[in-house]
Design a protein around this motif. Structure first.
Motif, PDB file in Angstrom:
ATOM      1  N   GLN A  79       0.830  -1.210   0.000  1.00  0.00           N
ATOM      2  CA  GLN A  79       0.000   0.000   0.000  1.00  0.00           C
ATOM      3  C   GLN A  79       0.865   1.260   0.000  1.00  0.00           C
ATOM      4  OE1 GLN A  79      -2.049  -1.212   3.533  1.00  0.00           O
ATOM      5  NE2 GLN A  79      -3.957  -1.673   2.424  1.00  0.00           N
ATOM      6  N   ALA A  83       0.799   4.274  -2.690  1.00  0.00           N
ATOM      7  CA  ALA A  83       0.654   5.672  -2.285  1.00  0.00           C
ATOM      8  C   ALA A  83       1.734   6.531  -2.936  1.00  0.00           C
ATOM      9  CB  ALA A  83       0.716   5.788  -0.761  1.00  0.00           C
ATOM     10  N   ARG A  86       0.860   7.046  -6.478  1.00  0.00           N
ATOM     11  CA  ARG A  86      -0.176   8.079  -6.609  1.00  0.00           C
ATOM     12  C   ARG A  86       0.445   9.464  -6.472  1.00  0.00           C
ATOM     13  NH1 ARG A  86      -3.440   4.462  -3.756  1.00  0.00           N
ATOM     14  NH2 ARG A  86      -2.938   5.374  -1.726  1.00  0.00           N
ATOM     15  N   THR A 108      -5.420  12.267  -0.845  1.00  0.00           N
ATOM     16  CA  THR A 108      -5.529  11.394  -2.008  1.00  0.00           C
ATOM     17  C   THR A 108      -4.384  10.393  -2.001  1.00  0.00           C
ATOM     18  OG1 THR A 108      -6.641  13.086  -3.318  1.00  0.00           O
ATOM     19  CG2 THR A 108      -5.561  11.309  -4.540  1.00  0.00           C
ATOM     20  N   VAL A 109      -3.193  10.859  -1.690  1.00  0.00           N
ATOM     21  CA  VAL A 109      -2.030   9.967  -1.661  1.00  0.00           C
ATOM     22  C   VAL A 109      -2.158   8.951  -0.534  1.00  0.00           C
ATOM     23  CG1 VAL A 109       0.464   9.851  -1.241  1.00  0.00           C
ATOM     24  CG2 VAL A 109      -0.473  11.625  -2.746  1.00  0.00           C
ATOM     25  N   TYR A 111      -4.850   8.152   1.533  1.00  0.00           N
ATOM     26  CA  TYR A 111      -6.112   7.428   1.734  1.00  0.00           C
ATOM     27  C   TYR A 111      -6.866   7.132   0.449  1.00  0.00           C
ATOM     28  CZ  TYR A 111      -5.126   9.236   6.374  1.00  0.00           C
ATOM     29  OH  TYR A 111      -4.509   9.569   7.558  1.00  0.00           O
ATOM     30  N   ASN A 112      -6.338   7.606  -0.684  1.00  0.00           N
ATOM     31  CA  ASN A 112      -6.990   7.462  -1.980  1.00  0.00           C
ATOM     32  C   ASN A 112      -8.364   8.129  -1.999  1.00  0.00           C
ATOM     33  OD1 ASN A 112      -6.835   6.738  -4.664  1.00  0.00           O
ATOM     34  ND2 ASN A 112      -7.589   4.677  -4.349  1.00  0.00           N
ATOM     35  N   LYS A 113      -8.496   9.225  -1.192  1.00  0.00           N
ATOM     36  CA  LYS A 113      -9.736  10.001  -1.111  1.00  0.00           C
ATOM     37  C   LYS A 113      -9.368  11.474  -1.007  1.00  0.00           C
ATOM     38  CE  LYS A 113     -12.220   6.467   1.450  1.00  0.00           C
ATOM     39  NZ  LYS A 113     -12.805   6.109   2.737  1.00  0.00           N
TER      40      LYS A 113
END
Length: 138
Positions: A79, A83, A86, A108-109, A111-113
């Protein structure tokens, strides 16, 4: 008393939060992505007027080595690599104060949100001041 952070202990994907003003109400967020070929720590930030960009440590701390906190990445090794991917993939994305600022980017990086508590708090404070203003105008 200010906490001292050892930047040598950073892991790729960790977030650095730096004060943007002396009062500390507004915070800047950047992601540590690892060292370059010369051993220099590299970061990716989303900066007003420049967008998402890779920066070195001296640029990130151009106003002095002041940190509010370090937020370690909480996922596993796989993960963490996602990250960092991303973080790098977003380089060149335009900065937008309300929809994609430095906090949106860091969330975003990590938590991908994309979300920003600072924007939410700012909107809430503005609404509260408007309601108080309306109450006093009567």
């Amino acid at each position: 008393m200010a906490e001292i952070y050892n930047l040598k202990n950073l892991q790729p994907g960790d977030r650095l939060v730096l004060p943007k003003s002396n009062l500390g109400f507004v915070q800047h967020h950047a992601i540590y992505i690892g060292n370059d070929a010369y051993g220099n720590r590299q970061y990716v930030e989303n900066y007003i007027g420049k967008g998402v960009q890779m920066v070195n440590e001296s640029y990130l701390f151009r106003d002095g080595y002041h940190l509010t906190r370090v937020e370690p990445f909480t996922g596993n090794g796989f993960q963490r690599r996602l990250a960092v991917n991303r973080a790098v993939a977003l380089i060149g994305t335009q900065y937008d104060l309300v929809n994609f600022n430095c906090e949106h980017y860091a969330n975003t990086v990590q938590y991908n949100k994309p979300f920003s508590n600072q924007v939410g708090n700012g909107i809430l404070a503005t609404l509260l001041l408007a309601v108080i203003g309306i109450g006093f105008s009567k």
